[in-house]
Design a protein around this motif. Structure first.
Motif, PDB file in Angstrom:
ATOM      1  N   LYS A  66      25.771  75.322 -26.150  1.00 55.05           N
ATOM      2  CA  LYS A  66      24.601  76.174 -26.329  1.00 55.05           C
ATOM      3  C   LYS A  66      23.360  75.298 -26.467  1.00 55.05           C
ATOM      4  CE  LYS A  66      27.341  79.759 -28.611  1.00 55.05           C
ATOM      5  NZ  LYS A  66      27.575  80.512 -29.868  1.00 55.05           N
ATOM      6  N   ILE A  69      20.639  78.671 -22.601  1.00 53.51           N
ATOM      7  CA  ILE A  69      19.587  78.592 -23.624  1.00 53.51           C
ATOM      8  C   ILE A  69      19.657  79.866 -24.466  1.00 53.51           C
ATOM      9  CG2 ILE A  69      17.097  78.551 -24.057  1.00 53.51           C
ATOM     10  CD1 ILE A  69      16.787  76.881 -21.516  1.00 53.51           C
ATOM     11  N   GLN A  70      19.856  79.684 -25.755  1.00 53.92           N
ATOM     12  CA  GLN A  70      20.085  80.816 -26.652  1.00 53.92           C
ATOM     13  C   GLN A  70      18.812  81.389 -27.269  1.00 53.92           C
ATOM     14  OE1 GLN A  70      23.515  81.894 -27.070  1.00 53.92           O
ATOM     15  NE2 GLN A  70      23.464  80.536 -25.277  1.00 53.92           N
ATOM     16  N   GLY A  71      17.743  80.610 -27.261  1.00 54.83           N
ATOM     17  CA  GLY A  71      16.518  81.104 -27.872  1.00 54.83           C
ATOM     18  C   GLY A  71      15.357  80.155 -27.643  1.00 54.83           C
ATOM     19  N   LYS A 124      12.280  89.392 -25.355  1.00 52.42           N
ATOM     20  CA  LYS A 124      13.091  88.515 -24.506  1.00 52.42           C
ATOM     21  C   LYS A 124      12.316  88.160 -23.245  1.00 52.42           C
ATOM     22  CE  LYS A 124      17.477  90.383 -26.205  1.00 52.42           C
ATOM     23  NZ  LYS A 124      18.767  91.034 -25.844  1.00 52.42           N
ATOM     24  N   ILE A 174      16.401  85.691 -22.439  1.00 54.06           N
ATOM     25  CA  ILE A 174      16.472  84.727 -23.543  1.00 54.06           C
ATOM     26  C   ILE A 174      15.615  85.246 -24.700  1.00 54.06           C
ATOM     27  CG2 ILE A 174      16.016  82.371 -24.311  1.00 54.06           C
ATOM     28  CD1 ILE A 174      16.214  81.491 -21.383  1.00 54.06           C
TER      29      ILE A 174
END
Length: 538
Positions: free
Chosen positions: A6, A77-79, A223, A238
Motif C-alpha cells: 500500500k 495509493i490509499q490516500g 475522492k 483515491i
C-alpha cells in the motif's frame, strides 16, 4: 514490485516550491518530485501567486510521480494529503474558478483595513476572539481590502480558499477548510472553533457564507474524480483528506506521535511544537491548536525568529578570522564553530546573547526587540563569543518551552530536524538547556510531504497507529542526554536572560522608534545632498 503493498501520497505547496512524495507502507520513498513556485509583485507591499500555477505545477508533479512509480503503485495509493503555506486569500467563484491572484501572507497592502477592523472590534476583544495579535499577514484585512478596492471581482466571489484547499478542490470537486489553517486566519473564533460573527461584521460580510465547511485535518473530504485522474495520471476514487498547514505537516514529519514529545524544525528560523491535553486560554503568548495525534488533542506551535540566522549573522559579520582559517585548512566554517564553542565552558564565562536580530515572534511578539550581548569584559575569548551564540538561541528556545509548559504543554523530549539537527554541539546545549533528551533525526527525515503522508496513512489505516508509521519512516540518528553540570549553569543563567529583556523592553520600544526617525531624517538629508550634487554638475 508487489501489488499487495500500500502507498500514500503527500504534497506540500510551499512558499518557494511545491513538493510531493509517494511513500510505501514500509516507510520508504518510492517517488518524489518538485516544482518551483513563482511570486508576482504587482505593486509596493504586494505579494501574490497565481492559483492556476499551483494546479498546473501540481499536475506536473502528479504526472512525474505516476511515471516514476508505475501503474501498479499508483493503483494502490490509499490516500492523499496536501499541506500548504498559509495564510492566503484566494477568492473563487461558484464554479471554483479563481477571480484574481491569491494574496499571500507576505502581502501587506491592507494596513489601513487592519486598523479599521481592530478599531471596529476593539483590540482586546479582537485578541480574545482570534487568539493572537492582529497582523496584516492574516485574512480579515485582506478580504476588506479586496471588497473595497475590487468590488466587481468581490461580487463574483463565492468562497475564499487556501492553497491546499484549492488543489483539493481540483482533485475532488469539494470546497473545504481544514481546521488547522482556519485557526491561523484570524477569522475563526478560537474559543468556539467557528467562524467569528464579530470579525465578519467588521469586514461587512457573513463569514459562514464565504468560508467553506470546516473539516478536521485528517477527515476525508472526497475522492479523486475521473476528470482529475485523467489530467494527473492518478486513479479515480483515491480518498483525499482535508490536510493542514505546512507548519502542522512539519510536526508530523518530525515524528511526534505521543504526548510529551516536543519538536523543533530548526533552520534559518525555528518552529517549536509542544503537545497538551487541554485547550489553552486565548489570551496567552502562545495558544493551542487542534491536533490529530491520539492522546495529544492540542498542540502549541511557536515560531522563533532567528535561530540558524543568528549563527549565519555571526559568520558574516564577525567571523573573518575563523573564515580565513577554514579556507586555508579546507574546513567547513560551521563545523569549525561547533568545535570552538565546546572549548568555552557552559555559560560562556558570563556572556549572554539575546538573539533578537529581527525582533522576536514567540513568546514576545514584537518587532522592536533587538539583539544584545550582555556581560562583555576584557577577559572574553573568541570561544566565549562563539558559544554564546549557540547558547543565546537555545535560551530563546527555552523561553518558548517554559512559556507553554506554564500553559499546560508537556515537553519530556525534543526531536530536531532541519539544518539545526546537523549541529551536535547545539543539540548538546539544547538538551542541557531544557534538561531533557534530544533526538537528532537522520538527514533524510523531516521533509514536509512525508508528514502529509504519515497523516493520511494513519487516517486510512495503512499504519496501525501514527507511532507505527513514525517508527517505519522517521529515523533517529542519535539521542543526546543532558549534561547535569551544564544544566545547573543554564538554570541560573536563564533567569538573567529573561530578566535582562524584561527590564529593557520599554526602552527598546522607545529606542526603536527614535532610531527609525533618525534613519528617516538621515535618508532625506542624503537624498537632498544627492539632488544638490546633480544640480551642481548640471
Amino acid at each position: 514490485m508487489s501489488t499487495k503493498k500500500k502507498y500514500l501520497l503527500g504534497m506540500d505547496c510551499g512558499t518557494t516550491n511545491i513538493k510531493a512524495v509517494i511513500l510505501s507502507e514500509d516507510g520508504t520513498t518510492v517517488a518524489e518530485a518538485s516544482r518551483p513556485s513563482t511570486f508576482i509583485s504587482p505593486g509596493q507591499n504586494m505579494q501574490e501567486q497565481d492559483a492556476n500555477d499551483w494546479w498546473r505545477q501540481s499536475v506536473e508533479i502528479f504526472q512525474s510521480l505516476a511515471q516514476q512509480a508505475g501503474p501498479e503503485v499508483v493503483k494502490n495509493i490509499q490516500g492523499i494529503s496536501i499541506s500548504s503555506h498559509t495564510v492566503s486569500m484566494l477568492p473563487v467563484d461558484k464554479d471554483g474558478v479563481p477571480v484574481r491572484n491569491a494574496m499571500t501572507y507576505q502581502d501587506s497592502r491592507s494596513v489601513e483595513e487592519l486598523q479599521y477592523i481592530v478599531d471596529k472590534v476593539g483590540f482586546e476583544k479582537f485578541v480574545k476572539i482570534v487568539g493572537g495579535q492582529p497582523s496584516v499577514a492574516f485574512l480579515p484585512c485582506k478580504i476588506l481590502w479586496f471588497k473595497k478596492h475590487e468590488p466587481e471581482l468581490f461580487a463574483r466571489t463565492a468562497a475564499f480558499l487556501q492553497a491546499s484547499s484549492y488543489i483539493n478542490f481540483k482533485l475532488t470537486g469539494v470546497m473545504s477548510s481544514d481546521i488547522d489553517q482556519a485557526t491561523r486566519t484570524q477569522c475563526l473564533n478560537m474559543s468556539r472553533l467557528s467562524w467569528s460573527r464579530s470579525i465578519g461584521d467588521a469586514i461587512g460580510i457573513d463569514l459562514n457564507r464565504y468560508m467553506p465547511r470546516l473539516y478536521l485535518v485528517d477527515e476525508i473530504i472526497g475522492k479523486v474524480t475521473r476528470e482529475a485522474a485523467q489530467e494527473t495520471g492518478l486513479v479515480a476514487g483515491i480518498p483525499v483528506i482535508a490536510g493542514c498547514s505546512d507548519a502542522m505537516a512539519s510536526m508530523f514529519a518530525l515524528g511526534l506521535s505521543e504526548l510529551g514529545q516536543a519538536g523543533e524544525s530548526s533552520g534559518t528560523t525555528s518552529l517549536v511544537f509542544v503537545g497538551a491535553k487541554k485547550k489553552s486560554r486565548m489570551d496567552l503568548p502562545v495558544i493551542t491548536r487542534p491536533c490529530a495525534i491520539s492522546g495529544m488533542p492540542w498542540v502549541f506551535d511557536a515560531p522563533i525568529q532567528t535561530s540558524g540566522a543568528a549563527l549565519k549573522w555571526f559568520v558574516d559579520k564577525f567571523a573573518a578570522e575563523e573564515r580565513e582559517y577554514c579556507e586555508k585548512n579546507g574546513l567547513n566554517i560551521f563545523d569549525y564553530l561547533n568545535e570552538r564553542a565546546l572549548q568555552a565552558p557552559a555559560g560562556s564565562n558570563g556572556l549572554l546573547f539575546l538573539p533578537y536580530l529581527l525582533g522576536e515572534r514567540a513568546p514576545l511578539w514584537n518587532d522592536y526587540a533587538r539583539g544584545l550581548f550582555v556581560g562583555l569584559d576584557m577577559n572574553m575569548s573568541r570561544d566565549d563569543l562563539i558559544r554564546s551564540i549557540f547558547e543565546g538561541t537555545a535560551f530563546a528556545l527555552r523561553n518558548v518551552v517554559e512559556t507553554v509548559r506554564k500553559s499546560g504543554g508537556k515537553c519530556e523530549s525534543l526531536r530536531i530536524c532541519g539544518g539545526g539537527a546537523k549541529s551536535r554541539t547545539w543539540a548538546m546545549i539544547k538538551a542541557s538547556m531544557l534538561n531533557c533528551p534530544v533526538y537528532l533525526l537522520d538527514d533524510s527525515c523531516g521533509d514536509v510531504p512525508v508528514g502529509d503522508a504519515l497523516l493520511v496513512g494513519n487516517r486510512v489505516g495503512v499504519f496501525g497507529s501514527l507511532a507505527e508509521g513514525v517508527e517505519k519512516t522517521i529515523k533517529v540518528k542519535e539521542v543526546i542526554e543532558p549534561n547535569p553540570q551544564w544544566a545547573a549553569v543554564y538554570d541560573k543563567m536563564y533567569a538573567h536572560y529573561v530578566k535582562v529583556y524584561e527590564n529593557l523592553d520599554e526602552e527598546l520600544k522607545v529606542m526603536r522608534r527614535d532610531v527609525l526617525d533618525i534613519q528617516q531624517t538621515q535618508l532625506e538629508e542624503k537624498q537632498r545632498e544627492e539632488m544638490n550634487s546633480r544640480d551642481t554638475v548640471a
